[in-house]
Design a protein around this motif. Structure first.
Motif, PDB file in Angstrom:
ATOM      1  N   UNK B  22     -18.394  -0.147 -13.136  1.00 28.11           N
ATOM      2  CA  UNK B  22     -18.950   1.190 -13.328  1.00 28.11           C
ATOM      3  C   UNK B  22     -17.949   2.322 -13.232  1.00 28.11           C
ATOM      4  N   UNK B  23     -16.662   2.025 -13.478  1.00 26.78           N
ATOM      5  CA  UNK B  23     -15.650   3.081 -13.363  1.00 26.78           C
ATOM      6  C   UNK B  23     -15.598   3.969 -14.592  1.00 26.78           C
ATOM      7  N   UNK B  24     -15.075   5.163 -14.329  1.00 28.09           N
ATOM      8  CA  UNK B  24     -14.748   6.092 -15.391  1.00 28.09           C
ATOM      9  C   UNK B  24     -13.313   5.742 -15.799  1.00 28.09           C
ATOM     10  N   UNK B  25     -13.114   5.321 -17.060  1.00 18.51           N
ATOM     11  CA  UNK B  25     -11.840   4.693 -17.414  1.00 18.51           C
ATOM     12  C   UNK B  25     -11.065   5.471 -18.467  1.00 18.51           C
ATOM     13  N   UNK B  26      -9.772   5.580 -18.263  1.00 18.64           N
ATOM     14  CA  UNK B  26      -8.879   6.076 -19.310  1.00 18.64           C
ATOM     15  C   UNK B  26      -8.175   4.841 -19.881  1.00 18.64           C
ATOM     16  N   UNK B  27      -8.441   4.504 -21.137  1.00 22.65           N
ATOM     17  CA  UNK B  27      -7.790   3.322 -21.715  1.00 22.65           C
ATOM     18  C   UNK B  27      -6.366   3.689 -22.114  1.00 22.65           C
ATOM     19  N   UNK B  28      -5.372   2.975 -21.587  1.00 24.78           N
ATOM     20  CA  UNK B  28      -3.988   3.321 -21.937  1.00 24.78           C
ATOM     21  C   UNK B  28      -3.717   3.014 -23.397  1.00 24.78           C
ATOM     22  N   UNK B  29      -2.959   3.876 -24.079  1.00 27.37           N
ATOM     23  CA  UNK B  29      -2.610   3.581 -25.471  1.00 27.37           C
ATOM     24  C   UNK B  29      -1.541   2.494 -25.524  1.00 27.37           C
ATOM     25  N   UNK B 102      -2.009  -1.562  -6.009  1.00 28.37           N
ATOM     26  CA  UNK B 102      -1.364  -2.800  -6.445  1.00 28.37           C
ATOM     27  C   UNK B 102      -2.082  -4.010  -5.869  1.00 28.37           C
ATOM     28  N   UNK B 103      -2.557  -4.875  -6.733  1.00 33.66           N
ATOM     29  CA  UNK B 103      -3.141  -6.133  -6.262  1.00 33.66           C
ATOM     30  C   UNK B 103      -2.071  -7.205  -6.263  1.00 33.66           C
ATOM     31  N   UNK B 104      -1.748  -7.687  -5.076  1.00 32.99           N
ATOM     32  CA  UNK B 104      -0.721  -8.715  -4.980  1.00 32.99           C
ATOM     33  C   UNK B 104      -1.361 -10.083  -4.882  1.00 32.99           C
ATOM     34  N   UNK B 105      -0.547 -11.089  -5.098  1.00 33.54           N
ATOM     35  CA  UNK B 105      -1.050 -12.442  -4.905  1.00 33.54           C
ATOM     36  C   UNK B 105      -1.563 -12.553  -3.473  1.00 33.54           C
ATOM     37  N   UNK B 106      -2.770 -13.094  -3.301  1.00 28.76           N
ATOM     38  CA  UNK B 106      -3.392 -13.066  -1.971  1.00 28.76           C
ATOM     39  C   UNK B 106      -2.790 -14.075  -0.994  1.00 28.76           C
ATOM     40  N   UNK B 107      -1.559 -13.815  -0.577  1.00 33.63           N
ATOM     41  CA  UNK B 107      -0.989 -14.626   0.507  1.00 33.63           C
ATOM     42  C   UNK B 107      -1.687 -14.210   1.787  1.00 33.63           C
ATOM     43  N   UNK B 108      -1.942 -12.895   1.810  1.00 37.34           N
ATOM     44  CA  UNK B 108      -2.589 -12.314   2.964  1.00 37.34           C
ATOM     45  C   UNK B 108      -3.799 -11.569   2.396  1.00 37.34           C
ATOM     46  N   UNK B 109      -4.997 -11.970   2.835  1.00 40.53           N
ATOM     47  CA  UNK B 109      -6.193 -11.422   2.194  1.00 40.53           C
ATOM     48  C   UNK B 109      -6.507  -9.986   2.584  1.00 40.53           C
ATOM     49  N   UNK B 110      -5.949  -9.527   3.720  1.00 38.67           N
ATOM     50  CA  UNK B 110      -6.384  -8.228   4.217  1.00 38.67           C
ATOM     51  C   UNK B 110      -6.079  -7.072   3.258  1.00 38.67           C
ATOM     52  N   UNK B 111      -4.801  -6.909   2.874  1.00 34.33           N
ATOM     53  CA  UNK B 111      -4.538  -5.805   1.935  1.00 34.33           C
ATOM     54  C   UNK B 111      -5.293  -5.981   0.626  1.00 34.33           C
ATOM     55  N   UNK B 112      -5.503  -7.238   0.232  1.00 32.70           N
ATOM     56  CA  UNK B 112      -6.214  -7.516  -1.004  1.00 32.70           C
ATOM     57  C   UNK B 112      -7.639  -6.954  -0.917  1.00 32.70           C
ATOM     58  N   UNK B 113      -8.284  -7.236   0.224  1.00 27.66           N
ATOM     59  CA  UNK B 113      -9.654  -6.754   0.396  1.00 27.66           C
ATOM     60  C   UNK B 113      -9.703  -5.240   0.522  1.00 27.66           C
ATOM     61  N   UNK B 114      -8.689  -4.692   1.209  1.00 29.46           N
ATOM     62  CA  UNK B 114      -8.650  -3.236   1.331  1.00 29.46           C
ATOM     63  C   UNK B 114      -8.571  -2.577  -0.043  1.00 29.46           C
ATOM     64  N   UNK B 115      -7.702  -3.151  -0.903  1.00 30.82           N
ATOM     65  CA  UNK B 115      -7.587  -2.625  -2.257  1.00 30.82           C
ATOM     66  C   UNK B 115      -8.893  -2.774  -3.015  1.00 30.82           C
ATOM     67  N   UNK B 116      -9.505  -3.938  -2.829  1.00 35.10           N
ATOM     68  CA  UNK B 116     -10.758  -4.199  -3.517  1.00 35.10           C
ATOM     69  C   UNK B 116     -11.801  -3.150  -3.118  1.00 35.10           C
ATOM     70  N   UNK B 117     -11.775  -2.795  -1.834  1.00 32.04           N
ATOM     71  CA  UNK B 117     -12.717  -1.792  -1.337  1.00 32.04           C
ATOM     72  C   UNK B 117     -12.531  -0.471  -2.068  1.00 32.04           C
ATOM     73  N   UNK B 118     -11.244  -0.158  -2.338  1.00 34.71           N
ATOM     74  CA  UNK B 118     -10.966   1.120  -2.993  1.00 34.71           C
ATOM     75  C   UNK B 118     -11.585   1.198  -4.386  1.00 34.71           C
ATOM     76  N   UNK B 119     -11.720   0.054  -5.039  1.00 37.03           N
ATOM     77  CA  UNK B 119     -12.240   0.136  -6.408  1.00 37.03           C
ATOM     78  C   UNK B 119     -13.647  -0.444  -6.542  1.00 37.03           C
ATOM     79  N   UNK B 120     -14.255  -0.820  -5.406  1.00 39.74           N
ATOM     80  CA  UNK B 120     -15.545  -1.500  -5.540  1.00 39.74           C
ATOM     81  C   UNK B 120     -16.691  -0.521  -5.785  1.00 39.74           C
ATOM     82  N   UNK B 121     -16.452   0.773  -5.535  1.00 36.27           N
ATOM     83  CA  UNK B 121     -17.511   1.785  -5.662  1.00 36.27           C
ATOM     84  C   UNK B 121     -18.714   1.358  -4.822  1.00 36.27           C
ATOM     85  N   UNK B 122     -19.948   1.629  -5.286  1.00 34.96           N
ATOM     86  CA  UNK B 122     -21.068   1.211  -4.434  1.00 34.96           C
ATOM     87  C   UNK B 122     -21.688  -0.110  -4.878  1.00 34.96           C
TER      88      UNK B 122
END
Ligand code: SF4
Ligand code: SF4
Lengths: 331, 360
Positions: B22-29, B102-122
Motif C-alpha cells: 500500500x505504499x505511495x511509490x515513485x517508479x525509478x526511470x 537497506x535490507x541485508x542478508x538476514x544473518x541477524x534478524x533484528x535489524x531486518x525486522x526493524x527495517x521491515x517495521x519501517x515499511x510495513x505501514x499498518x
C-alpha cells in the motif's frame, strides 16, 4: 573485364582503401592519415580508384571494416561489414600462414591477436589508453621537434638505455623533459619512448599471456624501426613486418568480400561509383520519445534522408524519413 | 512517505512488493546517460561503477519526490556492504532529505525486522508475510519467462518483436495482486511468446553464451549496452549468471542456499576463499557453463570493482584449462556501443570458427 574486390577500413585516424584482383594481387592502395570527414575521403578514394582501373576491372565485391564501418557500409552498399579484428587476422594469415601472434599498433588503438592453426583463439584491444598507441609517439615527436617519420631510425642510434616512465602520456611527457635536462641525447630519449610505448602495450594487452612465434607486427606504427626493435627486445625473438603492413585491415576485408561473393553467387550490392558525386551529410539528434533518449544518427544523400540508426526501438531505422529536428551535431 | 528503489533489469518486483503493502511509490526511470553523468558527478571518483549509477538513480528519484529509498544490501566483504551508508552520506551532504533503508542478508534478524517495521505501514504481520510470498513467486515466474526470452529471441526473424512482447508482459506483471494472477500472467506470456515466428536451428548449430560478472552490470542492460539483446540479435542464446530469483534464493533464503552451493563448489579449484562480490560465483558459473555445453563466456567487470578484477586475473587460466573462450569487458561510463560490438563480433567469429573446426 576482370573482377575487383574493394576493401575499406574506416579507422579513427586513418582511412585505407585497397582493390584486390581475383588472384589477390593489389591493384590499388590508399592510406590516408587524419581524415576530416570519412565520407569525403572514401568518395575521393573511390573516384581515383575508378579512374585508374575502370577500363580493366569491374567491381565484384565490397567490404567495409573499422570503427566507422556501419555507416560507410551502408552508404557504399557493402557486401560484407565486419569487425577489424577478424579483418586484420584474415590478411595476416593469408601472408604468413603459420603466424601465432599479431601485434597491431595503429594511430589511436592497438590490438593483440592470438592465432592457432589459422584460427583466431584470443584477442585483446585497447581503445581507451593513448599510451599504448601511435598517438603517444606523435605527441612526443612534436614536443621533441622530430618528424614522426624519422623517429624510429633515430631511436636505433641510441647508445645508452634510458627508462622513461610511460604509464600514461602525461607522466611520460614530464619524465621526458627531466631526462632531457639530465643531458640524455635525443636518440636515447626517443629510444626510451619507444620502449615505454611497447611496455604500455604489453601491460595493457599482453598481461602475461604466453605468446608463440611466429610474430607479426603490423599497423601504421610498424614502419617505425625503433618500435620494432623494442618489441623484439621485449619478446626476445624476431618479428615479421608484412607487405602493406599499414593497410592490413582493408586487405583482410577485401579478402573476406571475395570469399563472401564466391559463396553467395549473387552480384555485388555495391551502389556504384555514382555515389562519388552524391552529397552526403551525417547528423544526429536525441530522440525524446521515451526514456531511452537514444542518439539517432541520420545520413542524408543530397538533402534526403536515406538511413537512420542508433535507435533502440527501431522506429527510425525501419522507416528513415526527413524530419525537422534540431541537430545536436553535424559532421 | 514516498518510496522508491534501485532500477535493476526492470522495476516490477520492487514495485509490486511495495505496492501490495500500500505504499505511495515513485517508479525509478531506467538509467540513461543523464543518470550516469549525475552519479559520476556526485559519487567519489574511486567508487565502483554500479555505485555511481545507483547514485544517479537516487538523485533522479529524489527530484521526482521520493523521500525514502528501499534497497538490498551487498554480501560479503566487498564495498557493496557500504553502499547504503555511502549513498546516504552523499545525499545528506547534498542537503537532500532522503532516507535509505537497506535490507541485508538476514544473518541477524533484528535489524531486518526493524527495517521491515519501517515499511510495513499498518499491514498485519500476516499480510506482510503473504505479500513477501507473492513477491517471491513473482520473482521466480518472471525469471522463467526472461530465461525463455534469452534463449528464443536468438532464433526469431524479428528480435525486436520479442523485446516488445517482453515489455508488454512486464506491464501485465505490474498489475498482479496474488499468486493466482501470477500464474495467469505467466500462462498468457508463454502463449504470447509462442505466437511469434521462430526459426530454430538444430541443437548442435546453436551458439550458447554465458554472461558472468558483477550482478548490477550483468543484470542492468542500460549499463552494458543491452548485451543480451545484442547477442540475441547476433543469433546467440544467452544465459546470465544472475537472475533476481536466484539471488534471493542463494542470499536471502537460508534453506535454499544449498541449492546453489554446487556452483560455488565448482570454483574450488581456482578460488578457495570467498573474496566478496561475485567472484567465486563467476568462476563457478564458467565451469558450470562448460559442463552444460556452452560455447563461450562473456565477463562483465565494472570499472573500480576489486572482486571482479580478481576473477578477471583467473580467466586466462580457467579458459585454457576448460577450453572455453572467454571475453572480458570492462564496464564504465565511456563504454561506447560501437567498441563493444566490435569485440563481441570478433569473439563470435572466433567461437564460430572453433565450432566448425570441432565438427570437422
Ligand atoms: S528511438 Fe525509440 S527507444 Fe530510442 S528514445 Fe526514441 S522512442 Fe525511445
Ligand atoms: S562487487 Fe564490485 S561493483 Fe559490485 S559493489 Fe562490490 S566492488 Fe562494487
Amino acid at each position: 573485364m576482370n573482377d575487383l574486390y574493394i576493401g575499406v577500413d574506416i579507422g579513427s585516424v586513418s582511412i585505407n582503401i585497397v582493390g584486390l584482383d581475383d588472384s589477390k594481387d593489389m591493384q590499388f592502395k590508399l592510406y590516408k592519415r587524419n581524415p576530416g570527414s570519412p565520407v569525403e575521403v572514401v568518395k575521393e578514394g573511390l573516384a581515383s580508384l575508378n579512374k585508374k582501373l575502370k577500363d580493366r576491372f569491374k567491381i565484384a565485391g565490397v567490404g567495409v571494416t573499422g570503427s566507422g564501418r556501419q555507416l560507410i557500409g551502408y552508404i557504399l552498399g557493402a557486401d560484407i561489414v565486419k569487425n577489424e579484428i577478424t579483418a586484420h587476422a584474415t590478411a595476416t594469415i593469408e601472408q604468413v600462414p603459420d603466424v601465432r601472434t599479431i601485434f597491431e599498433i595503429g594511430g589511436q588503438d592497438s590490438k593483440l591477436i592470438v592465432i592457432n592453426n589459422e584460427i583466431v583463439t584470443d584477442f585483446a584491444m585497447n581503445t581507451v589508453c593513448a599510451a599504448g598507441t601511435g598517438s603517444f609517439l606523435d605527441h612526443q615527436a612534436e614536443r621533441l621537434g622530430v618528424e614522426i617519420e624519422e623517429f624510429g631510425d633515430l631511436a636505433l642510434q641510441a647508445t645508452k638505455d634510458v627508462r622513461i616512465a610511460g604509464r600514461c602520456t602525461v607522466f611520460a611527457e614530464s619524465d621526458m623533459i627531466s631526462k632531457q635536462q639530465y643531458g640524455f641525447t635525443k636518440p636515447e630519449i626517443i629510444n626510451g619512448l619507444c620502449e615505454a610505448l611497447v611496455r604500455n602495450y604489453f601491460n595493457n594487452l599482453v598481461r602475461g599471456k604466453e605468446l608463440h612465434p611466429r610474430f607479426v607486427f603490423q599497423g601504421g606504427v610498424a614502419a617505425n624501426a625503433g618500435i620494432k626493435a623494442a618489441i623484439e627486445k621485449e619478446i626476445n625473438d624476431e618479428v615479421i613486418i608484412p607487405d602493406n603492413h599499414d593497410v592490413m585491415g582493408a586487405i583482410g576485408i577485401a579478402l573476406l568480400a571475395q570469399e563472401e561473393m564466391r559463396e553467395k553467387d549473387e552480384p555485388s550490392s555495391f551502389k556504384g561509383f555514382s555515389i562519388t558525386h552524391d552529397n552526403f551529410e551525417t547528423s544526429s539528434f536525441i530522440c525524446e520519445d521515451c526514456a531511452n533518449e537514444c542518439e539517432v544518427i541520420r545520413i542524408q544523400a543530397n538533402g534526403k534522408t536515406i538511413a537512420m540508426t542508433g535507435d533502440r526501438c527501431g522506429k527510425w531505422a525501419s522507416d528513415p524519413r526527413d524530419i525537422d529536428v534540431k541537430d545536436e551535431t553535424s559532421a | 512517505m514516498k518510496v522508491s528503489f534501485p532500477y535493476m533489469d526492470n522495476p516490477v518486483l520492487y514495485y509490486k512488493l511495495l505496492d501490495l503493502l500500500g505504499h505511495d511509490i515513485i517508479i525509478p526511470p531506467r538509467p540513461t546517460q543523464h543518470t550516469i553523468n549525475l552519479g559520476v558527478k556526485y559519487a567519489p571518483e574511486f567508487a565502483c561503477f554500479p555505485l555511481k549509477v545507483l547514485m544517479g538513480t537516487y538523485l533522479e528519484v529524489e527530484k521526482m519526490g521520493a523521500d525514502t529509498i528501499v534497497t538490498s544490501g551487498g554480501h560479503g566483504p566487498c564495498r557493496a556492504g557500504y553502499y547504503g551508508k555511502l549513498h546516504q552520506k552523499i545525499l545528506d551532504n547534498a542537503g537532500l532529505d532522503v532516507d535509505i533503508i537497506v535490507f541485508d542478508a538476514p544473518k541477524d534478524w533484528r535489524p531486518f525486522l526493524q527495517n521491515l517495521k519501517k515499511i510495513k505501514l499498518d499491514n498485519s504481520w500476516f499480510r506482510v508475510m503473504s505479500v513477501i510470498r507473492t513477491a517471491y513467486t513473482l520473482a521466480h515466474s518472471m525469471d522463467r519467462i526472461e530465461k525463455l526470452i534469452h534463449k528464443n529471441r536468438a532464433h526469431t526473424l524479428e528480435p525486436r518483436e520479442v523485446s516488445d512482447a517482453w515489455e508488454e508482459i512486464q506491464q501485465k506483471y505490474m498489475g498482479i495482486e496474488n499468486r493466482q494472477d501470477i500464474a495467469a500472467v505467466e500462462k498468457w506470456a508463454r502463449e504470447r511468446l509462442a505466437g511469434l515466428e521462430y526459426n530454430f536451428p538444430t541443437p548442435d548449430q546453436r551458439i550458447k553464451i554465458g554472461i558472468i560478472g558483477e550482478i548490477y552490470v550483468v543484470m542492468e542492460g542500460s549499463t552494458n549496452n543491452d548485451i543480451e539483446e545484442m547477442l540475441n540479435e547476433l543469433g546467440c542464446e544467452v544465459e546470465r549468471s544472475h537472475y533476481i530469483s536466484e539471488y534471493i534464493d542463494s542470499h536471502l533464503v537460508p534453506w535454499k542456499w544449498k541449492e546453489y552451493q554446487h556452483i560455488l563448489d565448482k570454483a574450488d579449484n581456482y578460488l578457495e576463499i570467498m573474496i566478496g562480490g561475485h567472484a567465486k560465483r563467476s568462476i563457478g558459473h564458467i565451469v558450470d557453463y562448460k559442463e552444460r555445453g556452452f560455447d563461450g563466456v562473456i565477463h562483465l567487470k565494472p570499472f573500480g570493482c576489486l572482486p571482479e578484477l580478481v576473477s578477471q586475473s583467473l580467466l586466462d587460466r580457467v579458459s585454457e584449462d576448460l577450453d572455453i573462450p572467454i571475453l572480458s569487458l570492462s564496464i564504465d561510463e565511456q563504454m561506447a556501443k560501437a567498441n563493444m560490438l566490435t569485440r563481441v563480433e570478433a569473439f563470435l567469429d572466433l567461437i564460430k570458427q572453433k565450432k566448425e573446426e570441432e565438427i570437422a
